[in-house]
Design a protein around this motif. Structure first.
Motif, PDB file in Angstrom:
ATOM      1  N   ALA A   1       0.100 -32.169 -26.883  1.00 36.37           N
ATOM      2  CA  ALA A   1      -0.370 -32.485 -28.281  1.00 36.37           C
ATOM      3  C   ALA A   1      -1.172 -33.374 -28.394  1.00 36.37           C
ATOM      4  CB  ALA A   1       0.998 -32.420 -29.307  1.00 36.37           C
ATOM      5  N   ARG A   2      -0.902 -33.921 -27.250  1.00 35.91           N
ATOM      6  CA  ARG A   2      -1.961 -35.312 -27.174  1.00 35.91           C
ATOM      7  C   ARG A   2      -3.657 -34.614 -27.165  1.00 35.91           C
ATOM      8  NH1 ARG A   2       1.710 -39.213 -25.038  1.00 35.91           N
ATOM      9  NH2 ARG A   2       1.188 -38.812 -23.217  1.00 35.91           N
ATOM     10  N   ARG A   3      -3.670 -33.747 -25.573  1.00 32.66           N
ATOM     11  CA  ARG A   3      -5.022 -33.245 -25.059  1.00 32.66           C
ATOM     12  C   ARG A   3      -5.740 -32.101 -26.438  1.00 32.66           C
ATOM     13  NH1 ARG A   3      -5.568 -28.333 -23.281  1.00 32.66           N
ATOM     14  NH2 ARG A   3      -8.195 -28.433 -21.932  1.00 32.66           N
ATOM     15  N   MET A   4      -4.522 -31.323 -27.247  1.00 26.68           N
ATOM     16  CA  MET A   4      -4.777 -30.695 -28.528  1.00 26.68           C
ATOM     17  C   MET A   4      -5.805 -31.653 -29.510  1.00 26.68           C
ATOM     18  SD  MET A   4      -5.370 -28.351 -29.902  1.00 26.68           S
ATOM     19  CE  MET A   4      -4.248 -26.502 -30.049  1.00 26.68           C
ATOM     20  N   PHE A   5      -5.063 -32.817 -29.974  1.00 30.73           N
ATOM     21  CA  PHE A   5      -5.713 -33.699 -30.941  1.00 30.73           C
ATOM     22  C   PHE A   5      -7.124 -34.515 -30.019  1.00 30.73           C
ATOM     23  CE2 PHE A   5      -6.181 -38.230 -32.200  1.00 30.73           C
ATOM     24  CZ  PHE A   5      -6.240 -37.993 -33.994  1.00 30.73           C
ATOM     25  N   ARG A   6      -6.970 -35.304 -28.527  1.00 29.12           N
ATOM     26  CA  ARG A   6      -8.295 -35.446 -28.234  1.00 29.12           C
ATOM     27  C   ARG A   6      -9.743 -34.891 -28.505  1.00 29.12           C
ATOM     28  NH1 ARG A   6      -4.888 -37.594 -24.280  1.00 29.12           N
ATOM     29  NH2 ARG A   6      -5.535 -35.260 -22.991  1.00 29.12           N
ATOM     30  N   LEU A   7      -9.321 -33.312 -28.184  1.00 26.94           N
ATOM     31  CA  LEU A   7     -10.135 -32.206 -27.893  1.00 26.94           C
ATOM     32  C   LEU A   7     -10.104 -31.899 -29.356  1.00 26.94           C
ATOM     33  CD1 LEU A   7      -9.214 -29.999 -25.313  1.00 26.94           C
ATOM     34  CD2 LEU A   7     -11.048 -31.815 -24.980  1.00 26.94           C
ATOM     35  N   LEU A   8      -9.765 -32.076 -30.597  1.00 31.32           N
ATOM     36  CA  LEU A   8      -9.951 -31.234 -32.231  1.00 31.32           C
ATOM     37  C   LEU A   8     -11.125 -32.713 -32.135  1.00 31.32           C
ATOM     38  CD1 LEU A   8      -6.901 -29.916 -32.988  1.00 31.32           C
ATOM     39  CD2 LEU A   8      -8.447 -29.064 -32.752  1.00 31.32           C
ATOM     40  N   GLY A   9     -11.121 -33.471 -31.875  1.00 25.15           N
ATOM     41  CA  GLY A   9     -12.175 -34.526 -31.756  1.00 25.15           C
ATOM     42  C   GLY A   9     -14.001 -33.925 -31.438  1.00 25.15           C
ATOM     43  N   LEU A  10     -13.690 -32.528 -30.849  1.00 29.75           N
ATOM     44  CA  LEU A  10     -15.166 -32.400 -30.462  1.00 29.75           C
ATOM     45  C   LEU A  10     -15.381 -30.522 -31.759  1.00 29.75           C
ATOM     46  CD1 LEU A  10     -14.932 -31.391 -27.100  1.00 29.75           C
ATOM     47  CD2 LEU A  10     -16.458 -33.022 -28.258  1.00 29.75           C
ATOM     48  N   ILE A  11     -14.360 -30.625 -33.086  1.00 33.37           N
ATOM     49  CA  ILE A  11     -14.806 -29.610 -34.080  1.00 33.37           C
ATOM     50  C   ILE A  11     -16.093 -30.182 -34.708  1.00 33.37           C
ATOM     51  CG2 ILE A  11     -14.749 -29.008 -36.112  1.00 33.37           C
ATOM     52  CD1 ILE A  11     -11.335 -29.573 -35.590  1.00 33.37           C
ATOM     53  N   PRO A  12     -17.036 -28.972 -34.607  1.00 28.71           N
ATOM     54  CA  PRO A  12     -18.644 -28.855 -35.105  1.00 28.71           C
ATOM     55  C   PRO A  12     -17.837 -28.557 -36.944  1.00 28.71           C
ATOM     56  CG  PRO A  12     -18.220 -27.685 -33.629  1.00 28.71           C
ATOM     57  CD  PRO A  12     -17.438 -27.914 -34.081  1.00 28.71           C
ATOM     58  N   GLY A  13     -18.440 -29.485 -37.312  1.00 29.07           N
ATOM     59  CA  GLY A  13     -18.434 -29.481 -39.123  1.00 29.07           C
ATOM     60  C   GLY A  13     -16.807 -30.086 -39.565  1.00 29.07           C
ATOM     61  N   VAL A  14     -16.057 -29.150 -40.701  1.00 30.33           N
ATOM     62  CA  VAL A  14     -15.195 -29.894 -41.539  1.00 30.33           C
ATOM     63  C   VAL A  14     -13.840 -29.385 -41.692  1.00 30.33           C
ATOM     64  CG1 VAL A  14     -16.952 -30.205 -43.206  1.00 30.33           C
ATOM     65  CG2 VAL A  14     -15.834 -28.074 -43.255  1.00 30.33           C
ATOM     66  N   ASP A  15     -13.722 -28.216 -40.600  1.00 25.40           N
ATOM     67  CA  ASP A  15     -12.786 -27.755 -39.969  1.00 25.40           C
ATOM     68  C   ASP A  15     -12.662 -26.460 -39.011  1.00 25.40           C
ATOM     69  OD1 ASP A  15     -13.702 -25.644 -41.379  1.00 25.40           O
ATOM     70  OD2 ASP A  15     -12.058 -25.195 -43.309  1.00 25.40           O
ATOM     71  N   VAL A  16     -11.361 -26.131 -38.938  1.00 22.61           N
ATOM     72  CA  VAL A  16     -11.775 -24.894 -37.209  1.00 22.61           C
ATOM     73  C   VAL A  16     -10.472 -23.691 -37.671  1.00 22.61           C
ATOM     74  CG1 VAL A  16     -10.483 -26.197 -36.367  1.00 22.61           C
ATOM     75  CG2 VAL A  16     -12.001 -24.938 -34.886  1.00 22.61           C
ATOM     76  N   GLY A  17     -10.926 -22.615 -37.386  1.00 18.83           N
ATOM     77  CA  GLY A  17      -9.385 -21.807 -37.744  1.00 18.83           C
ATOM     78  C   GLY A  17      -9.037 -22.110 -36.495  1.00 18.83           C
ATOM     79  N   LEU A  18      -7.766 -21.162 -36.549  1.00 18.09           N
ATOM     80  CA  LEU A  18      -6.806 -21.104 -35.497  1.00 18.09           C
ATOM     81  C   LEU A  18      -7.036 -20.975 -33.829  1.00 18.09           C
ATOM     82  CD1 LEU A  18      -3.768 -21.126 -34.517  1.00 18.09           C
ATOM     83  CD2 LEU A  18      -3.160 -19.543 -35.171  1.00 18.09           C
ATOM     84  N   ALA A  19      -8.497 -19.477 -34.500  1.00 20.91           N
ATOM     85  CA  ALA A  19      -8.794 -18.536 -33.041  1.00 20.91           C
ATOM     86  C   ALA A  19      -9.674 -20.117 -32.440  1.00 20.91           C
ATOM     87  CB  ALA A  19      -9.249 -17.430 -33.378  1.00 20.91           C
ATOM     88  N   GLY A  20     -10.665 -20.768 -33.500  1.00 24.86           N
ATOM     89  CA  GLY A  20     -11.484 -21.988 -32.884  1.00 24.86           C
ATOM     90  C   GLY A  20     -10.990 -23.497 -32.003  1.00 24.86           C
ATOM     91  N   ALA A  21      -9.397 -23.413 -32.513  1.00 26.86           N
ATOM     92  CA  ALA A  21      -8.720 -24.422 -31.716  1.00 26.86           C
ATOM     93  C   ALA A  21      -8.082 -23.787 -30.473  1.00 26.86           C
ATOM     94  CB  ALA A  21      -7.687 -24.733 -32.707  1.00 26.86           C
ATOM     95  N   ALA A  22      -7.768 -23.067 -30.513  1.00 23.35           N
ATOM     96  CA  ALA A  22      -7.279 -22.103 -29.696  1.00 23.35           C
ATOM     97  C   ALA A  22      -8.577 -22.116 -27.977  1.00 23.35           C
ATOM     98  CB  ALA A  22      -6.853 -20.904 -29.250  1.00 23.35           C
ATOM     99  N   ALA A  23      -9.410 -21.586 -28.609  1.00 20.64           N
ATOM    100  CA  ALA A  23     -10.529 -21.864 -27.896  1.00 20.64           C
ATOM    101  C   ALA A  23     -10.902 -23.092 -26.735  1.00 20.64           C
ATOM    102  CB  ALA A  23     -12.034 -21.306 -28.671  1.00 20.64           C
ATOM    103  N   LEU A  24     -10.784 -23.632 -28.038  1.00 20.02           N
ATOM    104  CA  LEU A  24     -11.157 -25.413 -27.441  1.00 20.02           C
ATOM    105  C   LEU A  24     -11.043 -25.659 -26.966  1.00 20.02           C
ATOM    106  CD1 LEU A  24     -13.860 -27.815 -28.967  1.00 20.02           C
ATOM    107  CD2 LEU A  24     -11.590 -28.769 -29.874  1.00 20.02           C
ATOM    108  N   THR A  25      -9.554 -25.669 -26.853  1.00 27.94           N
ATOM    109  CA  THR A  25      -8.293 -26.074 -25.381  1.00 27.94           C
ATOM    110  C   THR A  25      -8.699 -24.844 -23.887  1.00 27.94           C
ATOM    111  OG1 THR A  25      -6.206 -24.943 -26.622  1.00 27.94           O
ATOM    112  CG2 THR A  25      -7.386 -27.314 -27.198  1.00 27.94           C
ATOM    113  N   GLY A  26      -9.160 -23.858 -23.957  1.00 27.93           N
ATOM    114  CA  GLY A  26      -9.216 -22.985 -23.652  1.00 27.93           C
ATOM    115  C   GLY A  26      -7.709 -22.077 -23.505  1.00 27.93           C
ATOM    116  N   GLN A  27      -7.202 -21.865 -24.410  1.00 27.51           N
ATOM    117  CA  GLN A  27      -5.452 -21.964 -24.680  1.00 27.51           C
ATOM    118  C   GLN A  27      -5.403 -20.774 -25.957  1.00 27.51           C
ATOM    119  OE1 GLN A  27      -4.315 -25.070 -25.711  1.00 27.51           O
ATOM    120  NE2 GLN A  27      -2.326 -25.367 -24.555  1.00 27.51           N
ATOM    121  N   PRO A  28      -4.959 -19.332 -25.400  1.00 24.89           N
ATOM    122  CA  PRO A  28      -4.262 -18.831 -26.373  1.00 24.89           C
ATOM    123  C   PRO A  28      -3.680 -19.382 -27.591  1.00 24.89           C
ATOM    124  CG  PRO A  28      -2.009 -18.316 -23.777  1.00 24.89           C
ATOM    125  CD  PRO A  28      -3.555 -19.546 -23.978  1.00 24.89           C
TER     126      PRO A  28
END
Length: 751
Positions: free
Chosen positions: A346-373
């Motif tokens: 969860a800490r890794r997910m939190f850190r990588l979400l700091g890279l979100i371009p823009g104001v928000d992200v969808g579920l698929a985008g968050a998964a892509a960011l972390t390289g997870q399904p």
């Protein structure tokens, strides 16, 4: 008499209360003569609890009967003096002080105050660090305290206290029992028995209990009361979803108005010279009460500072959190304790979400960011939501509070290696590129696909049709623009220009030239650094159309000439034809119809060589309309009818709109208004179906001219007015000029 018996017994009021199953304050009133026992049985139990012998018990019964039969005291009679209770005889009350500058939270405060009027209840107040949970609960508790005469208890459970472990439930029960008057020797060692005794102690008492800073539901569960007239309020940074039968309040940041009011109240000053500075200060604080308190403290202790001076520091994102600390209070420290409670994934997910371009992200985008399904990413996102480190404004959409985003980026830079950050950025931008490319194909099926940036993979989201593609692009546009900016800043050059290219036809439909020019300038720089001449030619002509629509004709022509040179160098006849078609429209709108016709004719010849009916019909429409405007209607109509036939056979609705509009104007010029109107009505249907503001504006201007020709100035005026609105929305200066001229003519005709 009773006080001397109590002293002789050696029992405290709390101990007597437990024996009599009454509150210690009620026993205190019996012993001081302020209240009579209800009946003879209660008198007997009181005598026994005080250790009275048979004779003393008989005396007590007699005194009780006499007191009951005595006439009531006169209202004006002074009450007999009573001795002041000793500290151990007072109801327990260790509520921390209320704050005088409490601001806002009217709805939430009202819910807690209403709860205080009910027989019993448990309420939880959750929210992110620094949002003011404890402040709200204590403010409510102080307003409710008089309704709970048997005691007020405050207990910090240390759920998120830096350097302190959360208090075990067994220790919390011991502290609560002690506060309720149970002597230490009477508190069982086993946690289950402590919980049972705690529920018994509250059964007939009216107490107010505040459990602050709970770590989770597991810590709190054993502390809940049973059936009781008491009220318990619990604060936590976590959502205590496992607590059944409780009222729940989730605190968000303050409204802009309440945040400003809080700032002014704490600063203890009148309106500043520039109210806008104060408004910006609270906005830069994310409307977070803790941050507002910190900045006002800094301003009070730096008399030469103004909100404007502080704002200069707060505007610098990399310094903002460092500025939000004063003394022992720190926004970073508050967030750090929440972050530290998370597990590693969860800490890794939190850190990588700091890279979100823009104001928000969808579920698929968050998964892509972390390289997870998605199945692995969703529970981690839920943990962040439960910890109030992430917000979910709607289903499957996630965003940070502004200050939490700053903190996520700070820990990302500190704890994540550069190559891991770069890989994550590449994954999220690739995610956006694949879906945007898919959407672009639905909007413009004839477009040439982008060269692949990696292995062939399906987009994470399948869009059903053109309308769904446009809806997705409209919703995600701020994030897509931010993704282009992040890709450019991160050196992802191929992603930068290809993502911009995927948006160009959408920009054309909407006519949003500001974002169009911004993204395509980034794309042009990227593709030039790559040395990709085909990509550069494509970007130049797409950027040139944006310049043209924003009324920079010379800049548009210059960019297209550069593109044409590259198209020839690349040996790309389709690219040459597209560039020539664009140049034809630019000269056409400038009234240079002969020059426009030459460009259109060359483009048509090239499109025919490569057998491209879509490009060909668009060139033919421009050629036919240019000839008509040159007074060669007899030569124009065959080209226009061929364009219409090709567009329909190729299922090219955008080309059909252009062809029908040009055919209609030819009919109108020939005095055939009825035929013109039929073509324009169909063109209007298509433009609205496509969501094409630019084309709809052009069609409505032509419809206005048609209605004006047949003498209906009212209908003409309606179409011209709508055309003017659409051209303003799309930034089409030429369209605004044409619609304004038509509207003026219609008003003149109406008189």
């Amino acid at each position: 008499m009773l006080q001397s018996w109590k002293k002789r017994s050696g029992r405290s009021y709390q101990a007597l209360g437990r024996r009599l199953e009454l509150s210690h304050s009620t026993v205190h009133r019996f012993c001081t003569g302020k209240q009579l026992p209800q009946d003879a049985a209660q008198v007997e139990r009181l005598a026994a609890a005080l250790g009275a012998d048979r004779q003393e018990a008989e005396i007590l019964r007699g005194v009780w009967r006499l007191a009951r039969e005595a006439p009531p005291a006169r209202p004006d009679a002074a009450p007999p003096p009573s001795p002041s209770p000793s500290p151990d005889e007072l109801p327990h009350d260790d509520l921390p002080r209320d704050i005088a500058d409490f601001t806002g939270r009217a709805e939430e405060l009202g819910a807690l105050l209403k709860a205080g009027g009910t027989p019993s209840g448990v309420w939880t107040v959750d929210g992110m660090a620094g949002v003011g949970k404890t402040t709200l609960v204590l403010h409510a508790a102080h307003q409710l305290k008089e309704g709970y005469p048997d005691g007020r208890i405050f207990l910090d459970l240390h759920g998120h206290t830096a350097g302190v472990a959360p208090m075990p439930a067994s220790d919390a029960l011991k502290a609560l029992l002690s506060a309720a008057g149970v002597p230490e020797e009477g508190i069982p060692a086993e946690a289950g028995r402590r919980a049972s005794l705690w529920r018994s102690a509250l059964a007939r008492r009216r107490m107010l209990i505040v459990l602050d800073n709970a770590v989770d539901a597991e810590q709190v569960m054993p502390l809940l009361p049973g059936a009781t007239p008491s009220l318990m309020m619990i604060t936590s940074r976590a959502r205590l979803v496992d607590l059944d039968g409780t009222g729940t309040i989730t605190l968000g940041e303050l409204s802009a108005e309440d945040a400003l009011a809080m700032f002014m109240k704490i600063a203890d000053a009148g309106p500043p010279a520039d109210l806008g500075d104060a408004e910006e200060t609270v906005r830069l604080c994310g409307y977070l009460p803790l941050a507002i308190r910190i900045v006002t403290a800094r301003l009070r202790h730096r008399l030469s500072w103004t909100p404007g001076h502080l704002n200069e520091k707060l505007r610098q994102e990399h310094r903002r959190l460092a500025e939000l600390q004063a003394g022992s209070r720190s926004v970073i420290a508050a967030f750090s304790t929440s972050y530290g409670k998370l597990g590693g994934p969860a800490r890794r997910m939190f850190r990588l979400l700091g890279l979100i371009p823009g104001v928000d992200v969808g579920l698929a985008g968050a998964a892509a960011l972390t390289g997870q399904p998605v199945e692995a990413a969703e529970p981690l996102l839920e943990q962040l939501i439960q910890a109030h480190l992430l917000q979910r404004p709607s289903a499957d959409r996630y965003r940070f509070h502004d200050l939490v985003r700053d903190y996520a980026r700070a820990v990302l830079a500190e704890q994540e290696q550069q190559e891991h950050r770069q890989a994550a950025l590449g994954r999220i931008v690739e995610h956006y590129l694949r879906i945007a490319d898919h959407a672009a194909e639905l909007i413009e099926p004839s477009r040439r696909p982008n060269p692949l940036t990696g292995p062939v993979a399906a987009p994470a989201l399948r869009l059903a049709d053109r309308r769904e593609a446009i809806c997705w692009l409209e919703r995600e546009l701020p994030n897509l623009i931010a993704a282009i900016e992040s890709a450019a800043a991160g050196g992802l050059l191929v992603h930068t220009w290809q993502l911009a290219r995927s948006l160009w036809h959408f920009f054309l439909l909407r006519g949003d030239t500001r974002d169009w020019i911004h993204t395509h300038r980034l794309a042009l720089s990227a593709v030039q650094l790559l040395g990709d001449r085909e990509g550069e030619a494509e970007t130049l002509k797409n950027l040139g159309v944006a310049y043209w629509l924003s009324d920079d004709r010379e800049g548009a022509i210059a960019l297209h000439h550069q593109a044409l040179v590259l198209d020839c160098w690349n040996g790309d006849p389709v690219g040459q034809a597209k560039t020539l078609t664009h140049l034809g429209y630019i000269h056409h709108r400038a009234g240079e119809y002969a020059v426009a016709a030459d460009h259109f004719l060359l483009s048509v010849m090239l499109y025919r060589e490569v057998d491209d009916p879509v490009g060909g019909n668009r060139g033919l429409s421009g050629l036919g309309d240019s000839l008509r405007r040159m007074g060669r209607a007899e030569r124009a109509m065959p080209y226009l009818l061929e364009a219409l036939s090709l567009s329909r056979s190729a299922a090219d609705p955008w080309g059909e709109i252009q062809a029908r509009t040009a055919v209609a104007l030819a009919h109108l010029e020939a005095g055939e208004a009825g035929l013109a109107c039929r073509h324009l009505v169909r063109a209007l249907e298509l433009s609205r179906l496509l969501g094409d503001r630019l084309s709809e504006s052009t069609v409505r201007t032509a419809l206005g001219a048609t209605w004006l020709e047949v003498g209906d100035a009212g209908m003409a005026r309606r179409h011209f007015t709508r055309a003017l609105t659409l051209s303003r929305q799309s930034g089409d200066r030429w369209g605004q000029t044409e619609a304004s001229a038509g509207l003026k003519a219609a008003r003149t005709r109406q008189g």
